[in-house]
Motif scaffolding. Sequence first.
Motif, PDB file in Angstrom:
ATOM      1  N   CYS A 135     -28.932  72.922  76.134  1.00  0.00           N
ATOM      2  CA  CYS A 135     -27.966  73.409  75.161  1.00  0.00           C
ATOM      3  C   CYS A 135     -28.158  74.890  74.857  1.00  0.00           C
ATOM      4  CB  CYS A 135     -28.015  72.577  73.883  1.00  0.00           C
ATOM      5  SG  CYS A 135     -29.636  72.508  73.110  1.00  0.00           S
ATOM      6  N   HIS A 136     -29.332  75.433  75.162  1.00  0.00           N
ATOM      7  CA  HIS A 136     -29.568  76.868  74.943  1.00  0.00           C
ATOM      8  C   HIS A 136     -28.692  77.716  75.864  1.00  0.00           C
ATOM      9  CE1 HIS A 136     -32.298  75.754  78.210  1.00  0.00           C
ATOM     10  NE2 HIS A 136     -32.274  77.022  78.589  1.00  0.00           N
ATOM     11  N   ARG A 137     -28.103  77.121  76.886  1.00  0.00           N
ATOM     12  CA  ARG A 137     -27.247  77.843  77.831  1.00  0.00           C
ATOM     13  C   ARG A 137     -25.784  77.873  77.393  1.00  0.00           C
ATOM     14  NH1 ARG A 137     -30.078  74.906  82.981  1.00  0.00           N
ATOM     15  NH2 ARG A 137     -32.049  76.038  82.841  1.00  0.00           N
ATOM     16  N   VAL A 138     -25.513  77.344  76.203  1.00  0.00           N
ATOM     17  CA  VAL A 138     -24.138  77.301  75.703  1.00  0.00           C
ATOM     18  C   VAL A 138     -23.991  78.365  74.615  1.00  0.00           C
ATOM     19  CG1 VAL A 138     -22.339  75.889  74.662  1.00  0.00           C
ATOM     20  CG2 VAL A 138     -23.996  74.839  76.237  1.00  0.00           C
ATOM     21  N   LEU A 139     -23.011  79.260  74.829  1.00  0.00           N
ATOM     22  CA  LEU A 139     -22.772  80.377  73.918  1.00  0.00           C
ATOM     23  C   LEU A 139     -21.441  80.190  73.202  1.00  0.00           C
ATOM     24  CD1 LEU A 139     -23.733  83.215  76.425  1.00  0.00           C
ATOM     25  CD2 LEU A 139     -25.200  82.193  74.673  1.00  0.00           C
ATOM     26  N   ALA A 140     -21.263  80.950  72.145  1.00  0.00           N
ATOM     27  CA  ALA A 140     -19.985  80.974  71.449  1.00  0.00           C
ATOM     28  C   ALA A 140     -19.023  81.870  72.230  1.00  0.00           C
ATOM     29  CB  ALA A 140     -20.175  81.487  70.028  1.00  0.00           C
ATOM     30  N   SER A 141     -17.772  81.891  71.831  1.00  0.00           N
ATOM     31  CA  SER A 141     -16.784  82.729  72.522  1.00  0.00           C
ATOM     32  C   SER A 141     -17.167  84.197  72.413  1.00  0.00           C
ATOM     33  CB  SER A 141     -15.393  82.485  71.950  1.00  0.00           C
ATOM     34  OG  SER A 141     -15.354  82.887  70.601  1.00  0.00           O
ATOM     35  N   ARG A 199     -15.278  72.670  68.490  1.00  0.00           N
ATOM     36  CA  ARG A 199     -16.196  72.410  67.368  1.00  0.00           C
ATOM     37  C   ARG A 199     -16.982  71.127  67.577  1.00  0.00           C
ATOM     38  NH1 ARG A 199     -14.574  75.084  61.932  1.00  0.00           N
ATOM     39  NH2 ARG A 199     -13.234  76.726  62.722  1.00  0.00           N
ATOM     40  N   ALA A 200     -16.342  70.121  68.135  1.00  0.00           N
ATOM     41  CA  ALA A 200     -17.044  68.869  68.433  1.00  0.00           C
ATOM     42  C   ALA A 200     -18.134  69.100  69.478  1.00  0.00           C
ATOM     43  CB  ALA A 200     -16.063  67.803  68.905  1.00  0.00           C
ATOM     44  N   VAL A 201     -17.859  69.983  70.441  1.00  0.00           N
ATOM     45  CA  VAL A 201     -18.874  70.353  71.432  1.00  0.00           C
ATOM     46  C   VAL A 201     -20.048  71.027  70.724  1.00  0.00           C
ATOM     47  CG1 VAL A 201     -19.380  71.870  73.390  1.00  0.00           C
ATOM     48  CG2 VAL A 201     -17.292  70.493  73.396  1.00  0.00           C
ATOM     49  N   GLY A 202     -19.754  71.913  69.786  1.00  0.00           N
ATOM     50  CA  GLY A 202     -20.800  72.569  69.008  1.00  0.00           C
ATOM     51  C   GLY A 202     -21.643  71.572  68.230  1.00  0.00           C
ATOM     52  N   GLN A 203     -20.991  70.555  67.667  1.00  0.00           N
ATOM     53  CA  GLN A 203     -21.731  69.521  66.940  1.00  0.00           C
ATOM     54  C   GLN A 203     -22.638  68.735  67.890  1.00  0.00           C
ATOM     55  OE1 GLN A 203     -18.476  67.456  65.090  1.00  0.00           O
ATOM     56  NE2 GLN A 203     -18.510  68.777  63.284  1.00  0.00           N
ATOM     57  N   ALA A 204     -22.144  68.482  69.099  1.00  0.00           N
ATOM     58  CA  ALA A 204     -22.974  67.789  70.088  1.00  0.00           C
ATOM     59  C   ALA A 204     -24.204  68.631  70.435  1.00  0.00           C
ATOM     60  CB  ALA A 204     -22.159  67.482  71.342  1.00  0.00           C
ATOM     61  N   MET A 205     -24.006  69.948  70.568  1.00  0.00           N
ATOM     62  CA  MET A 205     -25.137  70.830  70.868  1.00  0.00           C
ATOM     63  C   MET A 205     -26.156  70.773  69.732  1.00  0.00           C
ATOM     64  SD  MET A 205     -24.511  72.181  73.827  1.00  0.00           S
ATOM     65  CE  MET A 205     -23.668  70.664  74.188  1.00  0.00           C
ATOM     66  N   GLY A 206     -25.667  70.795  68.494  1.00  0.00           N
ATOM     67  CA  GLY A 206     -26.553  70.785  67.334  1.00  0.00           C
ATOM     68  C   GLY A 206     -27.334  69.500  67.172  1.00  0.00           C
ATOM     69  N   LYS A 255     -33.248  80.648  71.030  1.00  0.00           N
ATOM     70  CA  LYS A 255     -32.266  80.511  72.114  1.00  0.00           C
ATOM     71  C   LYS A 255     -32.317  81.733  73.025  1.00  0.00           C
ATOM     72  CE  LYS A 255     -27.373  79.242  72.481  1.00  0.00           C
ATOM     73  NZ  LYS A 255     -26.205  78.888  71.673  1.00  0.00           N
ATOM     74  N   LEU A 256     -32.354  82.919  72.433  1.00  0.00           N
ATOM     75  CA  LEU A 256     -32.401  84.152  73.212  1.00  0.00           C
ATOM     76  C   LEU A 256     -33.692  84.258  74.020  1.00  0.00           C
ATOM     77  CD1 LEU A 256     -30.878  86.622  70.613  1.00  0.00           C
ATOM     78  CD2 LEU A 256     -29.818  85.803  72.735  1.00  0.00           C
ATOM     79  N   ARG A 257     -34.823  83.813  73.448  1.00  0.00           N
ATOM     80  CA  ARG A 257     -36.090  83.831  74.185  1.00  0.00           C
ATOM     81  C   ARG A 257     -36.026  82.892  75.391  1.00  0.00           C
ATOM     82  NH1 ARG A 257     -38.122  84.102  69.027  1.00  0.00           N
ATOM     83  NH2 ARG A 257     -38.623  81.893  68.959  1.00  0.00           N
ATOM     84  N   MET A 258     -35.410  81.719  75.201  1.00  0.00           N
ATOM     85  CA  MET A 258     -35.288  80.772  76.313  1.00  0.00           C
ATOM     86  C   MET A 258     -34.389  81.344  77.407  1.00  0.00           C
ATOM     87  SD  MET A 258     -35.049  77.247  74.115  1.00  0.00           S
ATOM     88  CE  MET A 258     -35.049  76.103  75.491  1.00  0.00           C
ATOM     89  N   LEU A 259     -33.287  81.950  77.009  1.00  0.00           N
ATOM     90  CA  LEU A 259     -32.392  82.560  77.990  1.00  0.00           C
ATOM     91  C   LEU A 259     -33.097  83.705  78.717  1.00  0.00           C
ATOM     92  CD1 LEU A 259     -29.032  82.501  76.011  1.00  0.00           C
ATOM     93  CD2 LEU A 259     -29.622  81.138  78.029  1.00  0.00           C
ATOM     94  N   ALA A 260     -33.879  84.492  77.990  1.00  0.00           N
ATOM     95  CA  ALA A 260     -34.600  85.603  78.620  1.00  0.00           C
ATOM     96  C   ALA A 260     -35.597  85.080  79.653  1.00  0.00           C
ATOM     97  CB  ALA A 260     -35.315  86.435  77.553  1.00  0.00           C
ATOM     98  N   LEU A 261     -36.258  83.950  79.351  1.00  0.00           N
ATOM     99  CA  LEU A 261     -37.169  83.343  80.333  1.00  0.00           C
ATOM    100  C   LEU A 261     -36.435  83.002  81.625  1.00  0.00           C
ATOM    101  CD1 LEU A 261     -39.426  80.810  78.380  1.00  0.00           C
ATOM    102  CD2 LEU A 261     -40.190  82.716  79.788  1.00  0.00           C
ATOM    103  N   GLU A 262     -35.131  82.749  81.501  1.00  0.00           N
ATOM    104  CA  GLU A 262     -34.318  82.375  82.657  1.00  0.00           C
ATOM    105  C   GLU A 262     -33.607  83.574  83.277  1.00  0.00           C
ATOM    106  OE1 GLU A 262     -31.763  79.049  81.791  1.00  0.00           O
ATOM    107  OE2 GLU A 262     -33.366  77.991  80.740  1.00  0.00           O
ATOM    108  N   GLY A 263     -33.884  84.773  82.757  1.00  0.00           N
ATOM    109  CA  GLY A 263     -33.301  85.979  83.333  1.00  0.00           C
ATOM    110  C   GLY A 263     -31.925  86.341  82.812  1.00  0.00           C
ATOM    111  N   VAL A 264     -31.498  85.710  81.716  1.00  0.00           N
ATOM    112  CA  VAL A 264     -30.191  86.011  81.136  1.00  0.00           C
ATOM    113  C   VAL A 264     -30.345  87.178  80.171  1.00  0.00           C
ATOM    114  CG1 VAL A 264     -28.293  85.126  79.705  1.00  0.00           C
ATOM    115  CG2 VAL A 264     -29.438  83.610  81.341  1.00  0.00           C
ATOM    116  N   GLU A 265     -29.492  88.189  80.343  1.00  0.00           N
ATOM    117  CA  GLU A 265     -29.504  89.328  79.418  1.00  0.00           C
ATOM    118  C   GLU A 265     -29.059  88.868  78.033  1.00  0.00           C
ATOM    119  OE1 GLU A 265     -27.623  92.951  80.580  1.00  0.00           O
ATOM    120  OE2 GLU A 265     -28.058  92.564  82.692  1.00  0.00           O
TER     121      GLU A 265
END
Length: 177
Positions: free
Chosen positions: A134-140, A117-124, A156-166
């Motif tokens: 931080c857009h490359r960090v997903l939940a479990s 959760r602290a990692v999530g707060q850092a991302m936020g 976040k999904l648009r940024m990942l798609a630009l990078e080729g992530v499904e």
Amino acid sequence: MHYCLIDTELGCFGLGWSSQGIARAYLPGDSEHSVRQRFDQLGSETADWPAFIDEARQLILGYARGEVVSFEHLPLDLSAVSDFHRRVYGDILQLKRGETTTYGEIARRLGDVGLSRAVGQAMGSNPIPLIIPCHRVLASGGKTGGFSAPGGSDAKLRMLALEGVEDPRAAQTSFDF
């Protein structure tokens, strides 16, 4: 802090910097006026920028066009963030284009899975999104997780798609028992 705005194919980016490096970034999604207002509270707009900002601008323009770029060598000013957040950002700065991780994996690498959760707060509260990816960090479970930039998880999904992530959401429904 000085800043500049960058008009890209994705919209208006904003970059703020100190003499130490890039200290703030705003992602597209808000109006240019709104981005300028947020920066005006922190410093002044300038057309005179150091070489690292000119390079960052070119990289951001390329990223917005879908080009493969790397921000890893740009100087960052993280003096305003906590030591823990710097450790988290240091971890995700190791992620390459198209590579993802989870909050839990970062917490584990930092020595305590209970820190998820602290990692999530850092991302936020990441002051330099995109450059600190931080857009490359997903939940479990491959869930998208939150994203504090304009547009939230869709951005976040648009940024990942630009990078080729499904789309991670597609993986969640692929086991239709």
